[in-house]
Design an enzyme around this catalytic site. Sequence first.
Site, PDB file in Angstrom:
ATOM      1  N   ASP A   1      18.662 -35.938 -24.034  1.00 32.28           N
ATOM      2  CA  ASP A   1      18.986 -34.528 -24.265  1.00 32.28           C
ATOM      3  C   ASP A   1      18.510 -33.668 -23.091  1.00 32.28           C
ATOM      4  O   ASP A   1      17.424 -33.901 -22.549  1.00 32.28           O
ATOM      5  CB  ASP A   1      18.270 -34.083 -25.549  1.00 32.28           C
ATOM      6  CG  ASP A   1      18.683 -32.705 -26.031  1.00 32.28           C
ATOM      7  OD1 ASP A   1      19.856 -32.549 -26.415  1.00 32.28           O
ATOM      8  OD2 ASP A   1      17.829 -31.797 -26.042  1.00 32.28           O
TER       9      ASP A   1
ATOM     10  N   HIS B   1      28.715 -33.239 -30.682  1.00 27.36           N
ATOM     11  CA  HIS B   1      28.250 -32.342 -31.754  1.00 27.36           C
ATOM     12  C   HIS B   1      28.069 -30.895 -31.293  1.00 27.36           C
ATOM     13  O   HIS B   1      27.746 -30.036 -32.108  1.00 27.36           O
ATOM     14  CB  HIS B   1      26.931 -32.883 -32.301  1.00 27.36           C
ATOM     15  CG  HIS B   1      25.847 -32.828 -31.268  1.00 27.36           C
ATOM     16  ND1 HIS B   1      25.869 -33.598 -30.120  1.00 27.36           N
ATOM     17  CD2 HIS B   1      24.730 -32.070 -31.181  1.00 27.36           C
ATOM     18  CE1 HIS B   1      24.818 -33.307 -29.378  1.00 27.36           C
ATOM     19  NE2 HIS B   1      24.107 -32.387 -30.000  1.00 27.36           N
ATOM     20  N   ASP B   2      28.201 -30.635 -29.992  1.00 24.16           N
ATOM     21  CA  ASP B   2      28.048 -29.270 -29.464  1.00 24.16           C
ATOM     22  C   ASP B   2      29.393 -28.640 -29.132  1.00 24.16           C
ATOM     23  O   ASP B   2      29.436 -27.558 -28.556  1.00 24.16           O
ATOM     24  CB  ASP B   2      27.213 -29.282 -28.170  1.00 24.16           C
ATOM     25  CG  ASP B   2      25.766 -29.636 -28.413  1.00 24.16           C
ATOM     26  OD1 ASP B   2      25.267 -29.397 -29.524  1.00 24.16           O
ATOM     27  OD2 ASP B   2      25.133 -30.156 -27.468  1.00 24.16           O
TER      28      ASP B   2
ATOM     29  N   ASP C   1      18.764 -40.602 -29.755  1.00 26.01           N
ATOM     30  CA  ASP C   1      18.759 -39.369 -28.972  1.00 26.01           C
ATOM     31  C   ASP C   1      17.317 -39.088 -28.543  1.00 26.01           C
ATOM     32  O   ASP C   1      16.401 -39.153 -29.359  1.00 26.01           O
ATOM     33  CB  ASP C   1      19.271 -38.223 -29.864  1.00 26.01           C
ATOM     34  CG  ASP C   1      20.143 -37.249 -29.109  1.00 26.01           C
ATOM     35  OD1 ASP C   1      19.691 -36.751 -28.068  1.00 26.01           O
ATOM     36  OD2 ASP C   1      21.272 -36.981 -29.575  1.00 26.01           O
TER      37      ASP C   1
ATOM     38  N   GLU D   1      22.278 -35.972 -20.596  1.00 26.61           N
ATOM     39  CA  GLU D   1      23.068 -34.744 -20.724  1.00 26.61           C
ATOM     40  C   GLU D   1      22.647 -33.815 -19.589  1.00 26.61           C
ATOM     41  O   GLU D   1      21.596 -33.186 -19.653  1.00 26.61           O
ATOM     42  CB  GLU D   1      22.785 -34.092 -22.084  1.00 26.61           C
ATOM     43  CG  GLU D   1      23.663 -32.895 -22.350  1.00 26.61           C
ATOM     44  CD  GLU D   1      23.076 -31.930 -23.365  1.00 26.61           C
ATOM     45  OE1 GLU D   1      23.848 -31.216 -24.001  1.00 26.61           O
ATOM     46  OE2 GLU D   1      21.834 -31.876 -23.514  1.00 26.61           O
TER      47      GLU D   1
HETATM   48  O1  TEU Z   1      22.218 -29.293 -25.781  1.00 30.62           O
HETATM   49  C1  TEU Z   1      21.871 -28.653 -24.609  1.00 30.62           C
HETATM   50  C2  TEU Z   1      22.884 -27.769 -23.997  1.00 30.62           C
HETATM   51  O2  TEU Z   1      22.678 -27.354 -22.875  1.00 30.62           O
HETATM   52  C3  TEU Z   1      24.115 -27.322 -24.652  1.00 30.62           C
HETATM   53  O3  TEU Z   1      25.080 -28.236 -24.919  1.00 30.62           O
HETATM   54  C4  TEU Z   1      23.847 -26.344 -25.761  1.00 30.62           C
HETATM   55  O4  TEU Z   1      23.865 -26.909 -27.012  1.00 30.62           O
HETATM   56  C5  TEU Z   1      24.897 -25.279 -25.750  1.00 30.62           C
HETATM   57  O5  TEU Z   1      24.991 -24.782 -24.466  1.00 30.62           O
HETATM   58  C6  TEU Z   1      24.539 -24.165 -26.682  1.00 30.62           C
HETATM   59  O6  TEU Z   1      25.539 -23.194 -26.583  1.00 30.62           O
HETATM   60  C7  TEU Z   1      21.304 -30.170 -26.371  1.00 30.62           C
HETATM   61  C8  TEU Z   1      21.828 -30.671 -27.694  1.00 30.62           C
HETATM   62  O7  TEU Z   1      22.999 -31.398 -27.487  1.00 30.62           O
HETATM   63  C9  TEU Z   1      22.017 -29.516 -28.620  1.00 30.62           C
HETATM   64  O8  TEU Z   1      22.562 -29.901 -29.857  1.00 30.62           O
HETATM   65  C10 TEU Z   1      20.671 -28.882 -28.830  1.00 30.62           C
HETATM   66  O9  TEU Z   1      20.812 -27.707 -29.583  1.00 30.62           O
HETATM   67  C11 TEU Z   1      19.976 -28.547 -27.522  1.00 30.62           C
HETATM   68  O10 TEU Z   1      20.041 -29.583 -26.577  1.00 30.62           O
HETATM   69  C12 TEU Z   1      18.513 -28.306 -27.755  1.00 30.62           C
HETATM   70  O11 TEU Z   1      17.866 -29.511 -28.035  1.00 30.62           O
END
Ligand code: TEU
Length: 570
Positions: free
Chosen positions: A207, A338-339, A100, A264
């Site tokens: 990310d 994971h989100d 990541d 992402e």
């Molecule tokens: O996520 C970024 C993101 O925009 C979203 O999926 C976010 O987690 C969500 O909107 C919150 O409600 C990435 C990662 O996947 C996430 O786990 C991290 O927390 C975030 O970046 C910060 O690094």
Amino acid sequence: MIQDNKWWKDATVYQIWPASYKDSNGDGVGDIPGIISTLDYIKNLGVDVIWLSPMYDSPQEDMGYDISDYTKVYPKYGTMEEMDQLIKECHARGLKLVLDLVINHTSDQHKWFQESRSSKTNPKRDWYIWKKPRYDADGNRKPPTNWISYFSGSTWEYDEKTDEYYLHMFAVGQPDLNWENEETRKAIYQDALKYWYEKGVDGFRIDTAGMYSKRSYEDAPIVFPDSEWQPCKEFHQNGPRIHEFHKEMVEQVTGHYDVMTVGEVGHGSREENLKYVSAKEKEMNMIFLFDLVELGSDPRDRFAYNGYKLSELKKAIENQSVFLEGTDGWSTTFSENHDQPRSVTRFGNDSDEWRVKSGKLIAMMIASLTGTLYLYQGQEIGMTNVPKDWDISEYKDINSINYYAELVKKYGDDKKKIAEFMKTLNLVARDNARSPVQWDASAHAGFTTGTPWTRVNDNYPKINAASQVNDPTSNYSFWVDMLKVRKSNKESLIYGKLEVVDFENEEVFSYFKESDDGKYKSYVVLNFTDKSIPFKSLASGKTELLISNQPDLVEDTLSPYEGRVYKVQV
Ligand code: TEU
């Protein structure tokens, strides 16, 4: 869609979120030796690539997405030697390993930020985004803009020492890096990318890949009148230099290795999305879009959830795939990470009666769509959301905790409001993906011999890997079969054009997948309800059933949650 010899197009990727995957030493936290011990399990599922969520050194304010050193391993997860061994053990099994890449921000404990905050004249001051305070008419100090952070509250944190605010789109402990500074970019490329490519990793999941280039620092329009902080995507998403930055990263580092990258990105227009993934642009190989996983939520606020109709799910899937058609671009298909909550709960039916069957239905949907396929740990055994009656104290994610705290501040003791919110939290919280993987029916689901850092889902005695691997009727076995069907019909399933038919039907999702040359065609029919529905094939040619989740199906009736994938003779 172009079918060439790029290994990552046909691949199935399995995401591991290390804290909750498998603990080998009884400290209650998953670790790298734990991952190594399950590589055969992953391989046997039919997976080709592992994406490992952040395992770098971190104070864990946002579970490792707050990195304090890109070139060190978080001690609870293991050592650098164990990471080297993981790379080796993956390769020995023909598995690739993707890490990541979290480079929009670091942890506030990173030495770059420690230096940056130490004085206004420090050479690294400009590596992060610092701005002067504003003052209102009464002389009260205010942040530079009214932007809302992804984790509630302002995106700005005041630093007394130098009397300035720094920007953090996410947690207070995740200051945004200043990508405008070339020296900063070079340091990122060296530590976060090159270091790991040289160790042999096979790519990165990037990310927040659309966020590095900020547009300007102005107040956002007011859309939440009762809040001081406002959604501000237009100031940081797909900003003016974002494509230049990605091109530079490829030119200077990634382009020198045979690796894959997936960004992402989340949201964007068709044109914008294409810029990231078009082969000739040389930015990244594919992106994650959120149309499906955010279905029913306000994109500005995931906890503002209003439900969805099946036709909206169809639209979401169409949006994620059709932007590629007729282009040289590529993308992804997925329903969990994971989100996000568990897809059986979210899009299927997690009752004891329909859990297994609707899990298979979702497998048929996701694995028949075009793009590189991503599975999230536990999805292969049909893990569900955490129970509805768990107390807020069981939720460990900063996103959930901060939002809940804001709500309590706003509504005080309004028990009805809080109870309503708990229902939504249970449905959409990231915590649902983060309960430990259920390996077997022993204590703590075999995840750890110690005390798990976060609670194991109570349903582990009935949902666990050990009981599924040798059971031909299990979700696990269905995934194995479905992945085989996908690969042996790849012209239509992995590469085909999507044609949704009977769009207005709010009960059944039907579509064709057709290869570019028209020689291969699949027909997918998915009953998203818990009732039987009369069925009449819409295929013009003869059909041959490739797979179904209904053992002795009745040709002209779709049983509850029944799905079928046919091959159409053309
Ligand atoms: O996520 C970024 C993101 O925009 C979203 O999926 C976010 O987690 C969500 O909107 C919150 O409600 C990435 C990662 O996947 C996430 O786990 C991290 O927390 C975030 O970046 C910060 O690094």
